[in-house]
Write an enzyme that holds these catalytic residues in place. Sequence first.
Site, PDB file in Angstrom:
ATOM      1  N   HIS A 184       0.864  -1.176   0.000  1.00  0.00           N
ATOM      2  CA  HIS A 184       0.000   0.000   0.000  1.00  0.00           C
ATOM      3  C   HIS A 184       0.913   1.243   0.000  1.00  0.00           C
ATOM      4  O   HIS A 184       2.011   1.193   0.554  1.00  0.00           O
ATOM      5  CB  HIS A 184      -0.845  -0.044   1.275  1.00  0.00           C
ATOM      6  CG  HIS A 184      -1.915   0.998   1.366  1.00  0.00           C
ATOM      7  ND1 HIS A 184      -1.664   2.289   1.755  1.00  0.00           N
ATOM      8  CD2 HIS A 184      -3.252   0.937   1.138  1.00  0.00           C
ATOM      9  CE1 HIS A 184      -2.802   2.976   1.775  1.00  0.00           C
ATOM     10  NE2 HIS A 184      -3.780   2.175   1.396  1.00  0.00           N
TER      11      HIS A 184
ATOM     12  N   ASP B  60       3.321  -4.234   8.057  1.00  0.00           N
ATOM     13  CA  ASP B  60       2.081  -3.481   7.867  1.00  0.00           C
ATOM     14  C   ASP B  60       0.940  -4.490   7.987  1.00  0.00           C
ATOM     15  O   ASP B  60       0.678  -5.255   7.064  1.00  0.00           O
ATOM     16  CB  ASP B  60       2.097  -2.826   6.486  1.00  0.00           C
ATOM     17  CG  ASP B  60       0.754  -2.184   6.148  1.00  0.00           C
ATOM     18  OD1 ASP B  60      -0.175  -2.253   6.977  1.00  0.00           O
ATOM     19  OD2 ASP B  60       0.643  -1.628   5.048  1.00  0.00           O
TER      20      ASP B  60
ATOM     21  N   GLN C 298      -4.194  -5.041   6.892  1.00  0.00           N
ATOM     22  CA  GLN C 298      -5.152  -5.991   6.325  1.00  0.00           C
ATOM     23  C   GLN C 298      -5.111  -7.345   7.011  1.00  0.00           C
ATOM     24  O   GLN C 298      -5.925  -8.227   6.697  1.00  0.00           O
ATOM     25  CB  GLN C 298      -4.875  -6.197   4.827  1.00  0.00           C
ATOM     26  CG  GLN C 298      -5.147  -4.984   3.960  1.00  0.00           C
ATOM     27  CD  GLN C 298      -6.614  -4.580   3.935  1.00  0.00           C
ATOM     28  OE1 GLN C 298      -7.504  -5.355   4.288  1.00  0.00           O
ATOM     29  NE2 GLN C 298      -6.861  -3.347   3.537  1.00  0.00           N
TER      30      GLN C 298
ATOM     31  N   LYS D 187     -10.388  -0.644  10.192  1.00  0.00           N
ATOM     32  CA  LYS D 187     -10.515  -1.823   9.335  1.00  0.00           C
ATOM     33  C   LYS D 187     -10.863  -3.068  10.136  1.00  0.00           C
ATOM     34  O   LYS D 187     -11.142  -4.118   9.567  1.00  0.00           O
ATOM     35  CB  LYS D 187      -9.201  -2.068   8.574  1.00  0.00           C
ATOM     36  CG  LYS D 187      -8.892  -0.999   7.540  1.00  0.00           C
ATOM     37  CD  LYS D 187      -7.739  -1.410   6.656  1.00  0.00           C
ATOM     38  CE  LYS D 187      -7.065  -0.224   6.010  1.00  0.00           C
ATOM     39  NZ  LYS D 187      -7.727   0.214   4.766  1.00  0.00           N
TER      40      LYS D 187
ATOM     41  N   CYS E 285      -4.703   2.381  -3.693  1.00  0.00           N
ATOM     42  CA  CYS E 285      -3.481   2.940  -3.098  1.00  0.00           C
ATOM     43  C   CYS E 285      -2.316   1.974  -3.242  1.00  0.00           C
ATOM     44  O   CYS E 285      -1.502   1.825  -2.317  1.00  0.00           O
ATOM     45  CB  CYS E 285      -3.691   3.294  -1.627  1.00  0.00           C
ATOM     46  SG  CYS E 285      -4.938   4.540  -1.374  1.00  0.00           S
TER      47      CYS E 285
END
Lengths: 135, 135, 422, 422
Positions: free
Chosen positions: D136, D213, D216, D239, D379
């Site tokens: 991302h 990261d 997700q 999220k 993104c």
Amino acid sequence: MDNLYRDFILEHYRNPHNKGSLDPHDLHFADSNPTCGDEMSMSLVLDSSRAAIADVAFDGQGCAISQASASILTDGLRGQSLDEVRDMDPKDLLDELGVPIGPARLKCALLAYKVLQGAVRGGEVAWPAEAEAAG
Amino acid sequence: MDNLYRDFILEHYRNPHNKGSLDPHDLHFADSNPTCGDEMSMSLVLDSSRAAIADVAFDGQGCAISQASASILTDGLRGQSLDEVRDMDPKDLLDELGVPIGPARLKCALLAYKVLQGAVRGGEVAWPAEAEAAG
Amino acid sequence: MAVEPALSALTPGAFSGTVLRSDFAVFDRPTRSGKRLVFLDAAASAPKPRTVVDTMADAYSHHYANVHRGIYELSEDATGLFEAARGKVAAFIGAPSKREIVFVRNATEAINLVAYSWGRANVHSGDRVVTTQLEHHANIVPWQQLTAEVGATLDYVAITDDGRLELDDLREKLGNGPKLLAVAAVSNALGTINPLAEIVKMAHEAGALVLVDAAQAAPHMPIDVAALDCDFLALSGHKMLGPSGIGALWGRRELLDAMPPFMTGGSMITKVTMEGAEWNEVPHKFEAGTPAIVEAIGLGAAIDYLTNLGMDAVREHERYLFERAWPALGEIPGVRRFGPNDAETHAGVISFVLDGIHPHDVATVFDSEGVAVRAGHHCAQPVMLRYDIPATTRASFYVYNDLDDIDALTSAVRATQTLFAG
Amino acid sequence: MAVEPALSALTPGAFSGTVLRSDFAVFDRPTRSGKRLVFLDAAASAPKPRTVVDTMADAYSHHYANVHRGIYELSEDATGLFEAARGKVAAFIGAPSKREIVFVRNATEAINLVAYSWGRANVHSGDRVVTTQLEHHANIVPWQQLTAEVGATLDYVAITDDGRLELDDLREKLGNGPKLLAVAAVSNALGTINPLAEIVKMAHEAGALVLVDAAQAAPHMPIDVAALDCDFLALSGHKMLGPSGIGALWGRRELLDAMPPFMTGGSMITKVTMEGAEWNEVPHKFEAGTPAIVEAIGLGAAIDYLTNLGMDAVREHERYLFERAWPALGEIPGVRRFGPNDAETHAGVISFVLDGIHPHDVATVFDSEGVAVRAGHHCAQPVMLRYDIPATTRASFYVYNDLDDIDALTSAVRATQTLFAG
Ligand SMILES: Cc1ncc(COP(=O)(O)O)c(C=O)c1O
Ligand SMILES: Cc1ncc(COP(=O)(O)O)c(C=O)c1O
């Protein structure tokens, strides 16, 4: 309230024991309470074994809770070994204060403990877990 | 839905008018739609007065809305003066599209307008206020 | 003599605190002490009116999706509400365009954004930045960091015994040609309302830009950046009846346009390749990642609530309370008050100390009386240094307070003194 | 043949999406199209369960005050709830101590914090940082900025045709002795689940720290930073069923301790004088100003909700949906799917394109069918570059989805194709 500011606490606050500074001293440490900015220092004189406390004094301005706590804590220090002091449980000090201390005042109650630990460990120590919740 | 993708729009999308590039050209500008990354360029050939548009072509991939909008917009450009183009109201283009365009697709519908303005003003212009709400 | 209880029946200023209290659910809450909650800590953070809580719950329940990039109804909905909130902030402070409103977490982030982005690009070795001794740490430490990093100098404007900026000292500091003056509209530690229009004029004449820390002003009085003619302005939503986690930076469009981004990531770019990136337009350039969507919407609801009361009326109400509380505290022996004496230059924030009693103890005793006040350095240690005190106790007023609350404040002072007199 | 409607009656994975839908108020909302809302955009931001909305409304109404500095009941209350939320985040990701949890706005800020604070202190001219082509923008642009600023080099690990990291290429890039590898646990654009344990091991052997990261991953599968052995981890609350405006950075204590602060101001200091400042302990050192108090509490409620379902069951549920949706989409002529083929390495995120129809048009037609999906570059423009496409349409699953939603997805694909075949 009346609970927190019992005569016992107020008496220690008005006439704190072991207040002032010791010169010369063997150990000295100063620290502060970030919530209020209050600073406290402690000087220790060791006995001839160099492993136990002969004399102690604390200094600095603070609230009734921190002053009474320092007064009570230092009262019990003479004769204690440095190892015993290092192993001290902060809960015991809270018990000795014997009054209900809300999370926002725990750092006031434990500042003396933190300063003492800094002195006998030779450097700043973290706040005891008890005082963490208050940030 | 059926409203947005009327035959009229889909027809322009399948068979866009004025698509491709003009070489040589007098004015050229490329810009993109940040919401989707689609890029579009436009080439303009001026007439002998150098103040009006003789020919135009647009290029670039895009969605049905942006392609149909570019096709319709460019159809009306030949013979227009640069001043007229600079004064163009983006609302007129939306009216000509004649379909209800939600805020999320306004940039698609107005990309051709923005590229055209960039070409006739010699540099990137801001999104028309209509397209701002969609960020 | 303290405030006459009879006064409580009056309508203070333009509206009655007693009536407004019912707009805030917190006053229904039982307290540990069993007493009525007298909330006198708005300067730290304000309670939330039901309309803000309900607006947020509705947005989270029925209008929530990520903003700006969604091609479906729910996301268009959320985007519309979010961008409308930006417009409300712009209108509230008289900004010429909502594109000049950057959503941030709080006033602290707003100031850091300017220090990182504008500061690193414009303040160089040998340059000067001016702040004042009455600032909140949020308007000091970022400038300390910036000036230390680039080798510039940070100057502090001194304060008078009664807590005003020394304008002669300001003039002197501006004489060195600083790049920026960072100054609070209202001091959170002293209550001082600074003469901003005059200050901005002086700074601009000296060629300095002006950043206004409006964290304590935006909630309590009308603000008009166009009339003020300042260059940047920072505010926090949570102090103006809005949610936590949202604040705003306003900046002149041409300054914002020229500044490099601060944080980077999604939404703030137009194009990313493996070689580099191109920046989106303002304000998006400064809003990397998913913003505090519903918190912005909640701030919009808070602004609606305040606008509906009228910011002139809010100011009038607090001036009314100040005019009663200030002398009432002054009449009690052993109370030392800080900040200016007159209501023109003193907001609804009163810092005081009680002789021989630590401010922390004061706050604890107050709490047992149901009176919530703050004690400490109020994140303004240079102020404490100036008056050579470790801390103060601070009472601060807002729309829901009334004369009963002032009575409760003075009663709590007396109760504390009695307890400690033992 | 597409999924059999009869399957909808089964309990997918460990719990039924149909039943969970009633936990989310948004599904009661009427849509413009009059159709049932089929929400397939969790990867952008997730709907909020009633328990999160109610917890926040209650906190704002009855437990709200500024945290950490208030010596009264309400502030102690708020502080207790806020710090308890920190503990929930720590437990949720297996962090050894809640002191290692820094509250930020979102994953983007978490990564920027590391790039500014750790990065500026540790990455110097000539050094290297490695990221990947499937990241991302939030995990690319901050590293572009950092490396450009200090004169270091940023390397990108390539991806295979089916959307996996090229581990040989990773090995090669690690061979240059980078300071840091910044890598996603799960790709938001391709759905790829990276083999993190193996990657962390390779990076550590090469002497690089690893920032994960987890934007997700945290919402959709169990995470254990201790077992993973990574060094930093970033996540976003919005999220994972939590509020907007809140996220978390986890970092190893000794790394956080050694890092300089990022933003500065109140709460993150122990002492400020006009000469300089001293920093508070972690995590406070990194939390300047008033935090997103109620949003952190709301994130805690979201974590309670997820923990109650069980993160293994959440993963199982989404795997179940993926295993039905992936072949169902594959069977439709003119559909091109991206990312790995097997459910072991593919999360509940399916990116696809329809021949000859722009992804934006797809999303608009879907919206008219009540199906909310995302279209665009997500993104992740370097991913689009890799497959030479401008955008994809993306459907992403969460706990409230069920087989009816998969049916709605495939039906919407066919309807779109029919409309455009016109
Ligand atoms: C993999 C990944 N990383 C980072 C982000 C950024 O998250 P946020 O916008 O919440 O900062 C996202 C969100 O789309 C993401 O999917
Ligand atoms: C004058 C002033 N500036 C800045 C701040 C910082 O506000 P926040 O903590 O919301 O960033 C405060 C809050 O106490 C303040 O009173």
